[in-house]
Design a protein around this motif. Structure first.
Motif, PDB file in Angstrom:
ATOM      1  N   GLY A  50      40.662  35.528  30.185  1.00  0.00           N
ATOM      2  CA  GLY A  50      40.499  36.746  29.394  1.00  0.00           C
ATOM      3  C   GLY A  50      41.377  37.868  29.906  1.00  0.00           C
ATOM      4  O   GLY A  50      41.978  38.615  29.126  1.00  0.00           O
ATOM      5  N   GLN A  53      44.927  37.100  28.932  1.00  0.00           N
ATOM      6  CA  GLN A  53      45.113  37.352  27.506  1.00  0.00           C
ATOM      7  C   GLN A  53      45.181  38.861  27.251  1.00  0.00           C
ATOM      8  O   GLN A  53      46.022  39.321  26.476  1.00  0.00           O
ATOM      9  CB  GLN A  53      43.973  36.742  26.700  1.00  0.00           C
ATOM     10  CG  GLN A  53      44.123  36.925  25.209  1.00  0.00           C
ATOM     11  CD  GLN A  53      42.964  36.317  24.440  1.00  0.00           C
ATOM     12  OE1 GLN A  53      41.988  35.851  25.006  1.00  0.00           O
ATOM     13  NE2 GLN A  53      43.067  36.342  23.130  1.00  0.00           N
ATOM     14  N   GLY A  54      44.333  39.624  27.912  1.00  0.00           N
ATOM     15  CA  GLY A  54      44.355  41.078  27.757  1.00  0.00           C
ATOM     16  C   GLY A  54      45.664  41.684  28.227  1.00  0.00           C
ATOM     17  O   GLY A  54      46.218  42.578  27.574  1.00  0.00           O
ATOM     18  N   GLN A  57      48.350  40.836  25.673  1.00  0.00           N
ATOM     19  CA  GLN A  57      48.212  41.675  24.482  1.00  0.00           C
ATOM     20  C   GLN A  57      48.646  43.098  24.776  1.00  0.00           C
ATOM     21  O   GLN A  57      49.295  43.740  23.945  1.00  0.00           O
ATOM     22  CB  GLN A  57      46.773  41.669  23.971  1.00  0.00           C
ATOM     23  CG  GLN A  57      46.373  40.387  23.290  1.00  0.00           C
ATOM     24  CD  GLN A  57      44.903  40.377  22.891  1.00  0.00           C
ATOM     25  OE1 GLN A  57      44.112  41.180  23.359  1.00  0.00           O
ATOM     26  NE2 GLN A  57      44.543  39.441  22.035  1.00  0.00           N
ATOM     27  N   GLY A  58      48.306  43.603  25.950  1.00  0.00           N
ATOM     28  CA  GLY A  58      48.717  44.955  26.330  1.00  0.00           C
ATOM     29  C   GLY A  58      50.224  45.084  26.413  1.00  0.00           C
ATOM     30  O   GLY A  58      50.800  46.076  25.953  1.00  0.00           O
TER      31      GLY A  58
END
Length: 120
Positions: A50, A53-54, A57-58
């Motif tokens: 997670g 993935q964060g 995405q950031g």
């Protein structure tokens, strides 16, 4: 009954968690400890996934914002070069313009006769 339950666990765990390997379990206490440890490992693995993935995405959002801001600055420079200093109202409209609107302004800035023409 304990042996039956342990045997049932040995068969079910690989079906419930494909791709995972499980050590030999000799009693229910070992099974409990192994499952508890595995759940902690899986929770940590999911947490790290997670986080990764964060971060991805950031980074992607940051790159997109950077592109948008760069395009906004370029359109502003083109407009200032063509029409001189821009009134605050036009600067605000430019600040809230979307990617598509900025592209449209960039295409039309060279042909527009005035700022009013450009923003209509």
């Amino acid at each position: 009954m304990r042996r039956s339950y342990l045997e049932w666990l040995r068969r079910r765990l690989p079906r419930w968690f494909p791709g995972e390997t499980f050590p030999e379990m000799h009693d229910l206490q070992e099974a409990y400890e192994m499952i508890t440890n595995r759940f902690e490992e899986w929770k940590e693995r999911q947490r790290l996934a997670g986080v990764e993935q964060g971060v991805a995405q950031g980074i992607e959002q940051g790159i997109e914002r950077g592109r948008l801001e760069g395009e906004r600055k370029l359109v502003l420079r083109l407009m200032q070069h063509r029409f001189g200093d821009l009134p605050a109202a036009y600067r605000l409209r430019l600040q809230s313009a979307s990617q598509a609107e900025l592209e449209d302004l960039a295409d039309r800035v060279l042909d527009a006769a005035s700022l009013d023409d450009l923003f209509q």
